[in-house]
Design a protein around this motif. Structure first.
Motif: not given
Length: 237
Positions: A4-7, A75-78
């Motif tokens: 997701x970070x890449x997108x 919530x998951x730190x992402x």
């Protein structure tokens, strides 16, 4: 989260975070951009009813432009992995992590965002206001709401003099609509366009979702799972 970070990095991404309202505001922003012919893509948690009606799963859609709207999860730190074109911070409250931990993640998220939109009402967010577009009900916010009315099944308010009327319940949804309008304004969408788009907002699953009525009792399903959300849903009811 890495994918997701890449997108996020490869698109003109609007990333929305906070401990309450992320899914709804993300959905509203997507629907406003879609209605104003911006053809955005979407990756989020809550399924949009409008997308389900099109035969999609509801929490993702691909548009023709480079715009991407995502729910950035704390919530998951992402949330700290994303480098969006525009970051938005809605609120902070007791949830999956302690508030000092959340605030540190939000600081990192702010530093990685090229533009930033933040709720200007909470005193805890004073540090985020500089070089950001602020929204809120209080004086001093760049995008300000007033004239709130909450009849059954409707949310009405005025944002910088533009009337908004949504088929929703509760003050929290007035706050969500204000946030979405401010985010889209930063992205070049007028308040009038946002108001027009949200008139027909269909909502997402399990957000004050009326399941039916039996023996005079209305059954409502809601995903509320932290103190702020439970309080908001009970107030709406």
């Amino acid at each position: 989260a890495d994918h997701l970070a890449e997108l996020v990095a490869s698109h003109k991404t609007l990333a929305i975070t906070g401990t309450s309202g992320k899914s709804t505001v993300t959905a509203m922003v997507f629907e406003i951009l879609a209605a104003s012919s911006r053809s955005p893509s979407l990756i989020t948690g809550g399924a949009l009813r409008r997308l389900e009606d099109e035969g999609l799963l509801g929490n993702a859609a691909r548009g023709d432009s480079d715009l991407l709207v995502i729910e950035a999860d704390e919530s998951d730190g992402s949330v700290v992995r994303y480098k969006p074109w525009l970051g938005a911070l809605l609120n902070v409250g007791k949830d999956h992590k302690e508030i000092p931990v959340l605030m540190e993640m939000f600081r990192t998220f702010r530093s990685l965002s090229k533009r930033f939109v933040v709720n200007g009402d909470p005193p805890a967010f004073a540090e985020f206001r500089e070089s950001s577009r602020t929204f809120g009900f209080g004086a001093g916010c760049a995008v300000r709401a007033a004239g709130q009315e909450l009849p059954p099944g409707r949310v009405r308010l005025s944002i910088d003099g533009v009337p908004f009327d949504l088929p929703l319940d509760g003050r929290h949804n007035a706050e969500n609509a204000l946030a979405a309008a401010a985010i889209c304004l930063e992205a070049g969408v007028s308040l009038e366009e946002s108001a027009s788009a949200l008139k027909g907002y269909r909502g997402i699953v399990r957000r004050f979702e009326r399941l039916g009525t039996a023996d005079g009792v209305m059954v409502v399903d809601d995903f509320a799972h932290n103190p702020d959300k439970v309080r908001a849903v009970l107030a709406a009811a």
